[in-house]
Design a protein around this motif. Structure first.
Motif, PDB file in Angstrom:
ATOM      1  N   LEU A  95       0.830  -1.207   0.000  1.00  0.00           N
ATOM      2  CA  LEU A  95       0.000   0.000   0.000  1.00  0.00           C
ATOM      3  C   LEU A  95       0.866   1.260   0.000  1.00  0.00           C
ATOM      4  CD1 LEU A  95      -2.760  -1.103   2.541  1.00  0.00           C
ATOM      5  CD2 LEU A  95      -3.026  -0.816   0.075  1.00  0.00           C
ATOM      6  N   GLU A  96       1.961   1.233   0.728  1.00  0.00           N
ATOM      7  CA  GLU A  96       2.874   2.381   0.739  1.00  0.00           C
ATOM      8  C   GLU A  96       3.498   2.599  -0.638  1.00  0.00           C
ATOM      9  OE1 GLU A  96       5.587   1.386   3.816  1.00  0.00           O
ATOM     10  OE2 GLU A  96       4.299   2.143   5.448  1.00  0.00           O
ATOM     11  N   THR A  97       3.833   1.508  -1.310  1.00  0.00           N
ATOM     12  CA  THR A  97       4.406   1.607  -2.657  1.00  0.00           C
ATOM     13  C   THR A  97       3.393   2.195  -3.637  1.00  0.00           C
ATOM     14  OG1 THR A  97       5.827  -0.305  -2.248  1.00  0.00           O
ATOM     15  CG2 THR A  97       5.464   0.311  -4.544  1.00  0.00           C
ATOM     16  N   VAL A  98       2.134   1.747  -3.527  1.00  0.00           N
ATOM     17  CA  VAL A  98       1.090   2.265  -4.412  1.00  0.00           C
ATOM     18  C   VAL A  98       0.865   3.750  -4.153  1.00  0.00           C
ATOM     19  CG1 VAL A  98      -1.344   2.095  -5.050  1.00  0.00           C
ATOM     20  CG2 VAL A  98      -0.046   0.030  -4.579  1.00  0.00           C
ATOM     21  N   ALA A  99       0.897   4.144  -2.887  1.00  0.00           N
ATOM     22  CA  ALA A  99       0.694   5.557  -2.557  1.00  0.00           C
ATOM     23  C   ALA A  99       1.798   6.438  -3.155  1.00  0.00           C
ATOM     24  CB  ALA A  99       0.636   5.729  -1.043  1.00  0.00           C
ATOM     25  N   LYS A 100       2.972   5.876  -3.315  1.00  0.00           N
ATOM     26  CA  LYS A 100       4.092   6.634  -3.882  1.00  0.00           C
ATOM     27  C   LYS A 100       4.126   6.582  -5.404  1.00  0.00           C
ATOM     28  CE  LYS A 100       7.115   5.916   0.128  1.00  0.00           C
ATOM     29  NZ  LYS A 100       8.367   5.262   0.614  1.00  0.00           N
ATOM     30  N   LEU A 161      -9.775  11.502 -12.473  1.00  0.00           N
ATOM     31  CA  LEU A 161      -8.555  10.785 -12.835  1.00  0.00           C
ATOM     32  C   LEU A 161      -7.566  11.659 -13.607  1.00  0.00           C
ATOM     33  CD1 LEU A 161      -9.606   7.160 -13.888  1.00  0.00           C
ATOM     34  CD2 LEU A 161      -8.222   7.852 -11.931  1.00  0.00           C
ATOM     35  N   LYS A 162      -8.031  12.794 -14.083  1.00  0.00           N
ATOM     36  CA  LYS A 162      -7.118  13.696 -14.795  1.00  0.00           C
ATOM     37  C   LYS A 162      -6.024  14.221 -13.863  1.00  0.00           C
ATOM     38  CE  LYS A 162     -10.402  15.115 -18.352  1.00  0.00           C
ATOM     39  NZ  LYS A 162     -11.167  16.228 -18.973  1.00  0.00           N
ATOM     40  N   SER A 163      -6.301  14.182 -12.570  1.00  0.00           N
ATOM     41  CA  SER A 163      -5.248  14.493 -11.594  1.00  0.00           C
ATOM     42  C   SER A 163      -4.379  13.247 -11.443  1.00  0.00           C
ATOM     43  CB  SER A 163      -5.864  14.864 -10.242  1.00  0.00           C
ATOM     44  OG  SER A 163      -4.872  14.944  -9.238  1.00  0.00           O
ATOM     45  N   PRO A 164      -3.110  13.303 -11.768  1.00  0.00           N
ATOM     46  CA  PRO A 164      -2.258  12.097 -11.774  1.00  0.00           C
ATOM     47  C   PRO A 164      -2.093  11.433 -10.418  1.00  0.00           C
ATOM     48  CG  PRO A 164      -0.937  14.081 -12.037  1.00  0.00           C
ATOM     49  CD  PRO A 164      -2.360  14.516 -12.141  1.00  0.00           C
ATOM     50  N   THR A 165      -2.364  12.164  -9.349  1.00  0.00           N
ATOM     51  CA  THR A 165      -2.171  11.607  -8.002  1.00  0.00           C
ATOM     52  C   THR A 165      -3.490  11.298  -7.301  1.00  0.00           C
ATOM     53  OG1 THR A 165      -2.051  13.832  -7.023  1.00  0.00           O
ATOM     54  CG2 THR A 165       0.029  12.807  -7.742  1.00  0.00           C
ATOM     55  N   PHE A 166      -4.592  11.320  -8.048  1.00  0.00           N
ATOM     56  CA  PHE A 166      -5.908  11.148  -7.431  1.00  0.00           C
ATOM     57  C   PHE A 166      -6.016   9.826  -6.675  1.00  0.00           C
ATOM     58  CE2 PHE A 166     -10.269   9.391  -7.980  1.00  0.00           C
ATOM     59  CZ  PHE A 166     -10.895  10.196  -7.046  1.00  0.00           C
ATOM     60  N   LEU A 167      -5.721   8.719  -7.338  1.00  0.00           N
ATOM     61  CA  LEU A 167      -5.843   7.408  -6.693  1.00  0.00           C
ATOM     62  C   LEU A 167      -4.805   7.232  -5.589  1.00  0.00           C
ATOM     63  CD1 LEU A 167      -6.565   5.049  -9.726  1.00  0.00           C
ATOM     64  CD2 LEU A 167      -8.177   5.957  -8.055  1.00  0.00           C
ATOM     65  N   GLN A 168      -3.640   7.806  -5.754  1.00  0.00           N
ATOM     66  CA  GLN A 168      -2.616   7.715  -4.713  1.00  0.00           C
ATOM     67  C   GLN A 168      -3.061   8.426  -3.440  1.00  0.00           C
ATOM     68  OE1 GLN A 168       0.245   8.658  -8.228  1.00  0.00           O
ATOM     69  NE2 GLN A 168       1.487   8.551  -6.393  1.00  0.00           N
ATOM     70  N   GLU A 169      -3.733   9.564  -3.608  1.00  0.00           N
ATOM     71  CA  GLU A 169      -4.252  10.297  -2.446  1.00  0.00           C
ATOM     72  C   GLU A 169      -5.338   9.498  -1.737  1.00  0.00           C
ATOM     73  OE1 GLU A 169      -5.548  13.945  -4.132  1.00  0.00           O
ATOM     74  OE2 GLU A 169      -3.513  14.708  -4.506  1.00  0.00           O
ATOM     75  N   LYS A 170      -6.155   8.765  -2.520  1.00  0.00           N
ATOM     76  CA  LYS A 170      -7.195   7.931  -1.910  1.00  0.00           C
ATOM     77  C   LYS A 170      -6.585   6.759  -1.135  1.00  0.00           C
ATOM     78  CE  LYS A 170     -10.747  10.243  -3.198  1.00  0.00           C
ATOM     79  NZ  LYS A 170     -11.614  10.916  -2.175  1.00  0.00           N
ATOM     80  N   ILE A 171      -5.508   6.201  -1.652  1.00  0.00           N
ATOM     81  CA  ILE A 171      -4.802   5.142  -0.924  1.00  0.00           C
ATOM     82  C   ILE A 171      -4.289   5.683   0.408  1.00  0.00           C
ATOM     83  CG2 ILE A 171      -2.684   3.753  -0.890  1.00  0.00           C
ATOM     84  CD1 ILE A 171      -4.689   2.420  -2.552  1.00  0.00           C
ATOM     85  N   GLN A 172      -3.735   6.861   0.385  1.00  0.00           N
ATOM     86  CA  GLN A 172      -3.221   7.483   1.607  1.00  0.00           C
ATOM     87  C   GLN A 172      -4.356   7.741   2.599  1.00  0.00           C
ATOM     88  OE1 GLN A 172       0.194   8.193   2.027  1.00  0.00           O
ATOM     89  NE2 GLN A 172      -0.313   8.637   4.159  1.00  0.00           N
TER      90      GLN A 172
END
Length: 258
Positions: A95-100, A161-172
């Motif tokens: 999960l930490e790797t996905v967030a990064k 999803l146009k924000s490149p970090t959208f899913l990463q922020e949700k993981i966090q």
């Protein structure tokens, strides 16, 4: 009865997520959990199953939106009891790797394509599937109509999803910063039967000790009645019975009348 007697432990980690009353957030979490654990290409599958620690995911693995608050569970079954902590560490580090680093773009497109295809493809049980998709919200006094507007939700999700970090922020937000996490570990015990027998005997002694003499006599009489009823021949007249010859004659007589 396990294939490997040393691997009879199951561990599962559960995360409490968002409310089912937010259709867009529910869709986001559904896509997120699919990317994490569904299929051999998912990251947690590669991290946990391919590690050859256990035989398969633990029961109830995946996204659960049947309750008022959605949840995600992940774990392994048929593992060694010493690997429980290892499974939790692998899950956390993945999960930490996905967030990064985020998810591969082709995987996101594949999940969205599968979702859109499911909307457009109308099978023979399309109506039942549609009703089942809104039942969790409906059962909790929510408005089921927004959950039927799937196309608009998908369009909104694509905009996010146009924000490149959208899913990463949700993981966090929902996994790494989440304080509502529980883990469940189940295994076997060599002295299980002995402990079970001792507990049952202790409970029986307490129940019998609390009964008066008259109550014991009443229970004894009821036990004799039960034993007598169990040993008596069963009454088969109350059961539906098919007599082949009789049924054929009835059908023949009906045919002659018509």
């Amino acid at each position: 009865m396990a294939a490997n007697p040393d691997k009879q432990t199951t561990v599962s980690v559960s995360f409490l997520l968002g409310s089912i009353f937010d259709p867009l957030e529910s869709l986001t979490l559904s896509v997120l959990c699919t990317l994490l654990s569904t299929g051999p290409a998912s990251l947690l599958y590669q991290a946990l199953i391919d590690a050859n620690i256990g035989s398969d995911f633990s029961p109830a693995t995946g996204y659960d939106h049947s309750m008022r608050e959605t949840a995600f569970s992940i774990g392994l079954q048929d593992i060694h009891k010493d690997d429980v902590g290892h499974v939790k560490d692998i899950t956390c580090s993945t999960l930490e790797t996905v967030a990064k680093e985020g998810f591969p773009e082709d995987r996101i497109k594949a999940v969205l394509h599968h979702l859109e295809r499911g909307i457009k493809y109308q099978s023979t049980n399309f109506g039942l599937t549609l009703i089942a998709s809104v039942m969790p919200t409906w059962n909790h006094d929510g408005d089921p109509v927004p959950n039927l507007m799937v196309n608009s939700r998908v369009d909104e999700f694509k905009e996010l999803l146009k924000s490149p970090t959208f899913l990463q922020e949700k993981i966090q937000q929902y996994f790494l910063d989440n304080k509502h996490i529980s883990d469940d570990t189940r295994g076997t015990y060599d002295d299980y039967e002995a402990k079970k027998t001792a507990l049952e005997s202790d409970k029986l002694d307490k129940v019998v000790g609390s009964l008066s003499a008259s109550k014991k006599e009443e229970v004894y009489k009821k036990e004799l009645e039960l034993l007598d009823d169990q040993n008596s021949p069963p009454d088969i007249d109350c059961l539906p019975t098919l007599y082949v010859a009789k049924s054929i004659l009835i059908k023949l007589s009906i045919g002659q009348e018509t």
